[in-house]
Design an enzyme around this catalytic site. Sequence first.
Site, PDB file in Angstrom:
ATOM      1  N   HIS A 123     -35.925  38.449  27.918  1.00  0.00           N
ATOM      2  CA  HIS A 123     -35.834  39.715  27.298  1.00  0.00           C
ATOM      3  C   HIS A 123     -36.901  39.982  26.662  1.00  0.00           C
ATOM      4  O   HIS A 123     -37.159  39.491  25.353  1.00  0.00           O
ATOM      5  CB  HIS A 123     -34.377  39.770  26.592  1.00  0.00           C
ATOM      6  CG  HIS A 123     -33.236  39.843  27.412  1.00  0.00           C
ATOM      7  ND1 HIS A 123     -32.244  39.954  26.871  1.00  0.00           N
ATOM      8  CD2 HIS A 123     -33.119  39.075  28.733  1.00  0.00           C
ATOM      9  CE1 HIS A 123     -31.179  39.874  27.672  1.00  0.00           C
ATOM     10  NE2 HIS A 123     -31.656  39.461  28.922  1.00  0.00           N
ATOM     11  N   ARG A 148     -37.079  41.390  31.369  1.00  0.00           N
ATOM     12  CA  ARG A 148     -36.379  42.617  31.129  1.00  0.00           C
ATOM     13  C   ARG A 148     -36.933  43.422  30.023  1.00  0.00           C
ATOM     14  O   ARG A 148     -37.564  42.797  28.899  1.00  0.00           O
ATOM     15  CB  ARG A 148     -34.921  42.507  30.856  1.00  0.00           C
ATOM     16  CG  ARG A 148     -33.912  43.591  30.739  1.00  0.00           C
ATOM     17  CD  ARG A 148     -32.672  43.262  30.249  1.00  0.00           C
ATOM     18  NE  ARG A 148     -32.674  43.469  28.947  1.00  0.00           N
ATOM     19  CZ  ARG A 148     -31.430  43.325  27.917  1.00  0.00           C
ATOM     20  NH1 ARG A 148     -30.228  43.333  28.813  1.00  0.00           N
ATOM     21  NH2 ARG A 148     -31.451  43.200  26.906  1.00  0.00           N
ATOM     22  N   HIS A 213     -27.184  49.729  29.945  1.00  0.00           N
ATOM     23  CA  HIS A 213     -25.861  49.430  29.171  1.00  0.00           C
ATOM     24  C   HIS A 213     -24.840  50.450  29.311  1.00  0.00           C
ATOM     25  O   HIS A 213     -24.411  50.893  28.282  1.00  0.00           O
ATOM     26  CB  HIS A 213     -26.278  49.284  27.867  1.00  0.00           C
ATOM     27  CG  HIS A 213     -25.513  47.973  27.223  1.00  0.00           C
ATOM     28  ND1 HIS A 213     -24.645  47.891  26.377  1.00  0.00           N
ATOM     29  CD2 HIS A 213     -25.385  46.790  27.682  1.00  0.00           C
ATOM     30  CE1 HIS A 213     -24.130  46.816  26.164  1.00  0.00           C
ATOM     31  NE2 HIS A 213     -24.835  45.872  26.944  1.00  0.00           N
ATOM     32  N   GLU A 237     -30.122  48.364  35.098  1.00  0.00           N
ATOM     33  CA  GLU A 237     -28.909  47.712  35.180  1.00  0.00           C
ATOM     34  C   GLU A 237     -27.680  48.662  34.469  1.00  0.00           C
ATOM     35  O   GLU A 237     -28.037  49.123  33.369  1.00  0.00           O
ATOM     36  CB  GLU A 237     -28.852  46.392  34.310  1.00  0.00           C
ATOM     37  CG  GLU A 237     -27.733  45.452  33.934  1.00  0.00           C
ATOM     38  CD  GLU A 237     -27.876  44.318  33.002  1.00  0.00           C
ATOM     39  OE1 GLU A 237     -27.084  44.081  32.314  1.00  0.00           O
ATOM     40  OE2 GLU A 237     -29.189  44.229  32.807  1.00  0.00           O
ATOM     41  N   ARG A 284     -23.660  41.528  39.223  1.00  0.00           N
ATOM     42  CA  ARG A 284     -23.971  40.813  38.145  1.00  0.00           C
ATOM     43  C   ARG A 284     -22.885  40.044  37.642  1.00  0.00           C
ATOM     44  O   ARG A 284     -22.795  39.662  36.034  1.00  0.00           O
ATOM     45  CB  ARG A 284     -24.530  41.865  36.782  1.00  0.00           C
ATOM     46  CG  ARG A 284     -25.822  42.530  37.666  1.00  0.00           C
ATOM     47  CD  ARG A 284     -26.684  42.797  36.204  1.00  0.00           C
ATOM     48  NE  ARG A 284     -27.122  41.385  35.567  1.00  0.00           N
ATOM     49  CZ  ARG A 284     -26.860  41.162  34.420  1.00  0.00           C
ATOM     50  NH1 ARG A 284     -25.932  42.030  33.756  1.00  0.00           N
ATOM     51  NH2 ARG A 284     -27.579  40.390  33.770  1.00  0.00           N
ATOM     52  N   HIS A 313     -25.316  37.890  35.037  1.00  0.00           N
ATOM     53  CA  HIS A 313     -25.477  37.975  33.367  1.00  0.00           C
ATOM     54  C   HIS A 313     -25.786  36.762  32.847  1.00  0.00           C
ATOM     55  O   HIS A 313     -25.077  35.555  33.208  1.00  0.00           O
ATOM     56  CB  HIS A 313     -24.163  38.552  32.742  1.00  0.00           C
ATOM     57  CG  HIS A 313     -23.894  38.722  31.460  1.00  0.00           C
ATOM     58  ND1 HIS A 313     -24.549  39.706  30.738  1.00  0.00           N
ATOM     59  CD2 HIS A 313     -23.223  38.422  30.494  1.00  0.00           C
ATOM     60  CE1 HIS A 313     -24.353  39.550  29.536  1.00  0.00           C
ATOM     61  NE2 HIS A 313     -23.381  38.936  29.280  1.00  0.00           N
ATOM     62  N   ASP A 317     -23.911  35.171  24.661  1.00  0.00           N
ATOM     63  CA  ASP A 317     -22.422  34.927  24.458  1.00  0.00           C
ATOM     64  C   ASP A 317     -21.874  34.088  25.759  1.00  0.00           C
ATOM     65  O   ASP A 317     -20.497  33.961  25.669  1.00  0.00           O
ATOM     66  CB  ASP A 317     -21.744  36.381  24.469  1.00  0.00           C
ATOM     67  CG  ASP A 317     -21.899  37.189  25.537  1.00  0.00           C
ATOM     68  OD1 ASP A 317     -23.070  37.091  26.415  1.00  0.00           O
ATOM     69  OD2 ASP A 317     -21.168  37.980  25.743  1.00  0.00           O
ATOM     70  N   GLU A 340     -30.345  36.039  34.780  1.00  0.00           N
ATOM     71  CA  GLU A 340     -30.755  36.353  33.494  1.00  0.00           C
ATOM     72  C   GLU A 340     -30.681  34.951  32.508  1.00  0.00           C
ATOM     73  O   GLU A 340     -29.561  34.052  32.763  1.00  0.00           O
ATOM     74  CB  GLU A 340     -29.332  37.256  32.888  1.00  0.00           C
ATOM     75  CG  GLU A 340     -29.956  38.009  31.326  1.00  0.00           C
ATOM     76  CD  GLU A 340     -29.003  38.884  30.799  1.00  0.00           C
ATOM     77  OE1 GLU A 340     -29.055  39.317  29.810  1.00  0.00           O
ATOM     78  OE2 GLU A 340     -27.879  38.867  31.298  1.00  0.00           O
ATOM     79  N   TRP A 403     -20.759  51.902  24.390  1.00  0.00           N
ATOM     80  CA  TRP A 403     -22.159  51.097  23.741  1.00  0.00           C
ATOM     81  C   TRP A 403     -22.690  50.260  24.647  1.00  0.00           C
ATOM     82  O   TRP A 403     -23.725  49.970  24.721  1.00  0.00           O
ATOM     83  CB  TRP A 403     -21.386  50.254  22.632  1.00  0.00           C
ATOM     84  CG  TRP A 403     -22.402  49.255  22.197  1.00  0.00           C
ATOM     85  CD1 TRP A 403     -23.286  49.428  21.120  1.00  0.00           C
ATOM     86  CD2 TRP A 403     -22.581  47.900  22.308  1.00  0.00           C
ATOM     87  NE1 TRP A 403     -24.108  48.533  20.869  1.00  0.00           N
ATOM     88  CE2 TRP A 403     -23.771  47.521  21.615  1.00  0.00           C
ATOM     89  CE3 TRP A 403     -22.108  46.928  23.277  1.00  0.00           C
ATOM     90  CZ2 TRP A 403     -24.293  46.176  21.768  1.00  0.00           C
ATOM     91  CZ3 TRP A 403     -22.546  45.614  23.296  1.00  0.00           C
ATOM     92  CH2 TRP A 403     -23.637  45.055  22.367  1.00  0.00           C
TER      93      TRP A 403
END
Length: 403
Positions: A123, A148, A213, A237, A284, A313, A317, A340, A403
């Site tokens: 990223h 990314r 997103h 994405e 993903r 993904h 998290d 990712e 979001w």
Amino acid sequence: MARIKSARVILTCPGRNFTTLKIETEDGLTGLGDATVNGRELAVASYLTDHMIPALIGREAHQIEDIWQYFYRGAYWRRGPITMAAIAAVDTALWDIKAKAAGMPLYQLLGGASRTGVMVYGHANGGTLDETIAEARRYREMGYKAIRLQTGVPGLASTYGVSGDKLFYEPADAALPTENVWSTVKYLPTVPRLFEAAREALGWDVHLLHDVHHRLTPIEAARLGKDLEPYRPFWIEDPTPAENQESFRLIRQHTTTPLAVGEVFNTVWDCKDLIQNQLIDYIRTTVVHAGGISHMRRIAHLAELYGVRTGSHGATDLSPVCMGAALHFDLWVPNFGVQEYMRHTAETDAVFPHAYSFKDGDLHPGEAVGHGVEIDEALAAQFPYRPASLPVNRLEDGTMHNW
């Protein structure tokens, strides 16, 4: 026989919260599964502790498929992120145990390696276009073959994907959700300028990706895809919310930019139409949020029939337990695309020692038996859970937005 003797949930917060399931068999084998749902960690912990663990004790640990079906079909209120993350934790832990019993790394049990390594993307982000390009150069110097790109949007105080800490982005930033402000009008011209600058700076031998997103309407996403075509992005994405799978047909009609979606999907049913109608190029879904390795295999096999590749993904998290399991899956799955890879903090890596490693833009799961990730429970106990929520988003006039 290897009956399940005990199972328990371990909550820890070495920089961010993780929900981990540990299963032990009567013959002493242990397996770990990730059950983290960002901002809802306690909900999954309760689902496991109150509903699933009591039904696990005494079951034959090697009957992975039957146990998966028991918890999926046996729950009248099936599907959803909490249920599927809990099932995923059990499934992953059982695959870990089975591979340990077989004395082999998990990818060998799945069918062996289909490639020598797993291409990952990092990223690169910055508050300005120049900062993002500088970060992209740094990622290329670190060996990444896929990057990314996320940059700040002029006129907006904050932008998804842009953080002060460039390697360890964690959006869950407060006990109660913070509120961000969004403007599609300001965003849409920014991304093509970013990709134009990136191609000038990095050339054409690196894959460039971008995460929308879920923020655009289908026709807005179509416009963005069309504007980005000259720069040959690897994908855009989550261009629009995917509850209505048919909405991707409109995007597909207007652009040849590859489309990726699915990090919030929980089952094959969430992506069935997208895949069989060839409305996406990359799926993903993740081990932790899509029902574990068993269900990820079903999704990948369906996708393979239609030329859709995996692109799971892999944000922070997802604990190292999920990353380890995902890499074994990635090394095996025939229709792999990319993985990712957001690096975890040193504290997280210490709590979850692992066998996987990065080299020349690829990750490899390693040759340890099982999925190769363990947990230092004494160290984990030093990082107690603390409430943290993902932000919410509003338009400039105050309207709630994605979001």
